[in-house]
Motif scaffolding. Structure first.
Motif, PDB file in Angstrom:
ATOM      1  N   GLN A 153       0.843  -1.197   0.000  1.00 45.55           N
ATOM      2  CA  GLN A 153       0.000   0.000   0.000  1.00 45.55           C
ATOM      3  C   GLN A 153       0.874   1.242   0.000  1.00 45.55           C
ATOM      4  N   LYS A 154       0.670   2.079  -1.014  1.00 45.05           N
ATOM      5  CA  LYS A 154       1.347   3.379  -1.105  1.00 45.05           C
ATOM      6  C   LYS A 154       2.860   3.254  -0.967  1.00 45.05           C
ATOM      7  N   GLY A 155       3.442   2.310  -1.690  1.00 46.84           N
ATOM      8  CA  GLY A 155       4.890   2.163  -1.688  1.00 46.84           C
ATOM      9  C   GLY A 155       5.454   1.396  -0.518  1.00 46.84           C
ATOM     10  N   LYS A 156       4.631   1.017   0.431  1.00 48.11           N
ATOM     11  CA  LYS A 156       5.089   0.252   1.582  1.00 48.11           C
ATOM     12  C   LYS A 156       4.611  -1.194   1.443  1.00 48.11           C
ATOM     13  N   TRP A 157       5.354  -2.119   1.988  1.00 45.81           N
ATOM     14  CA  TRP A 157       4.980  -3.520   1.877  1.00 45.81           C
ATOM     15  C   TRP A 157       5.451  -4.298   3.104  1.00 45.81           C
ATOM     16  N   ALA A 158       4.830  -5.442   3.309  1.00 48.25           N
ATOM     17  CA  ALA A 158       5.214  -6.333   4.400  1.00 48.25           C
ATOM     18  C   ALA A 158       4.718  -7.736   4.073  1.00 48.25           C
ATOM     19  N   ILE A 159       5.484  -8.734   4.492  1.00 51.86           N
ATOM     20  CA  ILE A 159       5.071 -10.128   4.401  1.00 51.86           C
ATOM     21  C   ILE A 159       4.924 -10.637   5.822  1.00 51.86           C
ATOM     22  N   VAL A 160       3.711 -11.019   6.184  1.00 52.69           N
ATOM     23  CA  VAL A 160       3.432 -11.368   7.576  1.00 52.69           C
ATOM     24  C   VAL A 160       2.748 -12.731   7.664  1.00 52.69           C
ATOM     25  N   PRO A 161       2.980 -13.470   8.742  1.00 52.40           N
ATOM     26  CA  PRO A 161       2.267 -14.743   8.947  1.00 52.40           C
ATOM     27  C   PRO A 161       0.772 -14.488   9.106  1.00 52.40           C
ATOM     28  N   LEU A 162      -0.031 -15.385   8.557  1.00 51.76           N
ATOM     29  CA  LEU A 162      -1.488 -15.226   8.618  1.00 51.76           C
ATOM     30  C   LEU A 162      -2.112 -16.621   8.595  1.00 51.76           C
ATOM     31  N   ASP A 163      -2.455 -17.107   9.771  1.00 53.58           N
ATOM     32  CA  ASP A 163      -2.968 -18.476   9.875  1.00 53.58           C
ATOM     33  C   ASP A 163      -4.348 -18.632   9.243  1.00 53.58           C
ATOM     34  N   GLN A 164      -5.195 -17.621   9.397  1.00 50.56           N
ATOM     35  CA  GLN A 164      -6.556 -17.702   8.889  1.00 50.56           C
ATOM     36  C   GLN A 164      -6.764 -16.649   7.805  1.00 50.56           C
TER      37      GLN A 164
END
Length: 261
Positions: free
Chosen positions: A185-196
């Motif tokens: 979003q808007k040039g920012k990013w993240a990869i995060v754990p997401l169980d559900q």
């Protein structure tokens, strides 16, 4: 190296693995296996619990360029993203060889320590390339949301492509296999754990666009050239589960906005 063998347990991150490499050389130990919290398996060797240390990890990471060049460094960083069985042990064997031989190590494809890793990285990059075309997004409350089910951990390789392609959009791409999501979003990013994670049922315009896309896909097919074997070669069947053209929802309710051609 005739070093004592230990079972190394770490948090499963790349920085954690590099910390294991630092610890092994510092203690003159030979990792017999690598254990992560997800695996939870027992080992026959004494266990060495390694806490991730970013400073130690950076020292090992910087050494890759100096010791085995850009291509060797790429094999290590990309190799960690692969679905190669006993991936960490394969990387450990390659690292020992790379530190010994230098940048020329990547050209020795007759050595299984190099060729196995090289083939795994080739499989990773090929899968990421295919998913750039096979990934489908849906409009969910103004955000583009999609799902993939890869064998390798491809989100880091897909992130630059989709972030550049949709710079003004809020983007969510969920990896079912590894239960992680890429958020942009808007040039920012993240990869995060997401169980559900689950996509909301398509409604309104999104449902209509899906139906139109399927109709277009079916309409352009040439019956006389129907070749399912060729299609599965160009578009492997394991990707179909997340592709809109192979999913079928209930037809629109009477009075819907979709009109036949």
């Amino acid at each position: 190296m005739d070093w004592p063998r230990f079972s190394y347990s770490y948090d499963g991150s790349f920085a954690g693995f590099l910390t294991c490499v630092f610890t092994a050389y510092a203690n003159k130990e030979e990792p017999a296996c690598f254990l992560t919290p997800e695996e939870g398996q027992a080992a026959l060797w004494p266990e060495r619990a390694v806490d991730t240390d970013q400073q130690k990890a950076r020292r090992v990471y910087r050494s890759l360029d100096r010791s085995m060049g850009t291509q060797g460094k790429r094999l290590v960083t990309y190799g960690f993203l692969t679905c190669l069985p006993q991936r960490e042990l394969c990387l450990w064997d390659f690292l020992k060889l790379g530190y010994e031989r230098g940048p020329s190590v990547v050209r020795d494809l007759t050595d299984p320590r190099v060729s196995v890793l090289g083939k795994a990285v080739q499989h990773l990059t090929h899968e990421a390339h295919l998913l750039k075309g096979f990934t489908r997004f849906s409009d969910q409350d103004g955000a583009l949301v999609g799902e993939i089910e890869p064998k390798n951990w491809v989100l880091p390789l897909l992130r630059p492509h989709f972030a550049a392609r949709y710079p003004g959009e809020t983007l969510v791409l969920y990896d079912r296999t590894h239960q992680e999501a890429l958020f942009c979003q808007k040039g920012k990013w993240a990869i995060v754990p997401l169980d559900q994670f689950s996509l909301a049922p398509p409604e309104g315009g999104e449902r209509d666009y899906r139906a139109l896309w399927r109709r277009f896909y079916d309409t352009i097919a040439i019956e006389g050239r129907y070749n399912p074997k060729c299609r599965m070669t160009q578009m492997p069947k394991r990707y179909w589960g997340t592709m809109t053209e192979f999913q079928r929802e209930d037809p629109p309710a009477p009075g819907g906005s979709l009109r036949p051609f």
